[in-house]
Design a protein around this motif. Structure first.
Motif, PDB file in Angstrom:
ATOM      1  N   VAL A  20       0.864  -1.173   0.000  1.00 57.22           N
ATOM      2  CA  VAL A  20       0.000   0.000   0.000  1.00 57.22           C
ATOM      3  C   VAL A  20       0.902   1.225   0.000  1.00 57.22           C
ATOM      4  N   ILE A  21       0.683   2.121  -0.969  1.00 55.77           N
ATOM      5  CA  ILE A  21       1.434   3.378  -1.065  1.00 55.77           C
ATOM      6  C   ILE A  21       0.456   4.506  -0.763  1.00 55.77           C
ATOM      7  N   TYR A 134       9.396  19.714 -11.451  1.00 49.68           N
ATOM      8  CA  TYR A 134       8.615  20.613 -10.603  1.00 49.68           C
ATOM      9  C   TYR A 134       7.129  20.258 -10.674  1.00 49.68           C
ATOM     10  N   PHE A 135       6.596  20.122 -11.884  1.00 47.49           N
ATOM     11  CA  PHE A 135       5.162  19.915 -12.052  1.00 47.49           C
ATOM     12  C   PHE A 135       4.702  18.588 -11.467  1.00 47.49           C
ATOM     13  N   GLN A 136       5.505  17.535 -11.581  1.00 50.16           N
ATOM     14  CA  GLN A 136       5.104  16.239 -11.050  1.00 50.16           C
ATOM     15  C   GLN A 136       5.164  16.193  -9.522  1.00 50.16           C
ATOM     16  N   GLY A 143      -0.151  12.615  -9.878  1.00 54.89           N
ATOM     17  CA  GLY A 143       0.719  11.999 -10.883  1.00 54.89           C
ATOM     18  C   GLY A 143       2.098  11.814 -10.288  1.00 54.89           C
ATOM     19  N   GLY A 144       3.105  11.915 -11.110  1.00 56.32           N
ATOM     20  CA  GLY A 144       4.477  11.777 -10.629  1.00 56.32           C
ATOM     21  C   GLY A 144       4.858  10.336 -10.357  1.00 56.32           C
ATOM     22  N   LYS A 161       4.797   9.945  -6.670  1.00 57.31           N
ATOM     23  CA  LYS A 161       5.522  10.941  -5.875  1.00 57.31           C
ATOM     24  C   LYS A 161       6.389  10.356  -4.760  1.00 57.31           C
ATOM     25  N   LEU A 162       7.070   9.282  -5.045  1.00 55.19           N
ATOM     26  CA  LEU A 162       7.990   8.725  -4.056  1.00 55.19           C
ATOM     27  C   LEU A 162       9.335   9.410  -4.182  1.00 55.19           C
ATOM     28  N   ASP A 163      10.021   9.542  -3.063  1.00 57.95           N
ATOM     29  CA  ASP A 163      11.372  10.093  -3.144  1.00 57.95           C
ATOM     30  C   ASP A 163      12.325   9.019  -3.675  1.00 57.95           C
TER      31      ASP A 163
END
Length: 185
Positions: A20-21, A134-136, A143-144, A161-163
């Motif tokens: 699960v993210i 930047y946008f993601q 998104g991302g 959006k994970l690092d």
């Protein structure tokens, strides 16, 4: 249950493994997003009520064009608000397939990808300091995705959006799990 980073949980069972993210949680960013969305909604509703007054044809045309743009951004930002408050990504591995679901309030379509057809699993990192990067990563954008694989000629993206550290750990876990499932067949 074990955790990879702050946002990824993993439950390994005998038959299935579930990941699960969760979306990024930032209190002040959420407050600003909700405030902006409520003001944006109020402005749209006020302008919509003005449409039914007696105006010249050109003014009504401007109102229609404005409402078209407003509706588009209302849906986009509304999805981001719902995603940030009650969204999550669910990944399940069983003996047959990799199952992926983008879930908001528990609703969403679970898509099944059979292991034999999964190709070229890779990490995706946009160029640092680029517009795409930047946008993601902005809070109001849903998104991302950071992991990608090919399935029957289509590109499937997930892990929003994970690092870099979390992306690397999740990538290693997923590739190892898929390889072990393929060996069992």
């Amino acid at each position: 249950m074990k955790w990879i980073g702050d946002r990824i949980s993993i439950v390994e069972g005998k038959e299935t493994t579930t990941i699960v993210i969760y979306p990024e949680k930032s209190t002040w960013k959420s407050i600003l997003l909700y405030a902006w969305f409520s003001m944006f909604t109020t402005i749209g509703v006020l302008i919509m009520t003005r449409f039914f007054e007696d105006y010249a044809r050109e003014v009504k045309l401007v109102l229609v064009v404005f409402m078209a743009f407003w509706s588009y951004f209302f849906v986009r930002v509304g999805r981001a608000v719902l995603w940030q408050s009650k969204g999550k990504e669910l990944i399940k591995f069983n003996d047959q397939a990799f199952i992926y679901k983008k879930s908001i309030f528990g609703y969403g379509k679970a898509l099944e990808y059979f292991y034999e057809n999964i190709r070229k699993i890779r990490r995706y990192e946009p160029q640092p300091n680029s517009f795409e990067d930047y946008f993601q990563n902005v809070y109001f954008f849903v998104g991302g995705e950071r992991l990608i694989f090919e399935y029957k000629g289509k590109e499937i993206r997930f892990a929003r959006k994970l690092d870099e550290k979390d992306t690397k750990l999740l990538f290693q876990f997923i590739t190892k799990t898929i390889e072990s499932k393929l060996r069992k067949k």
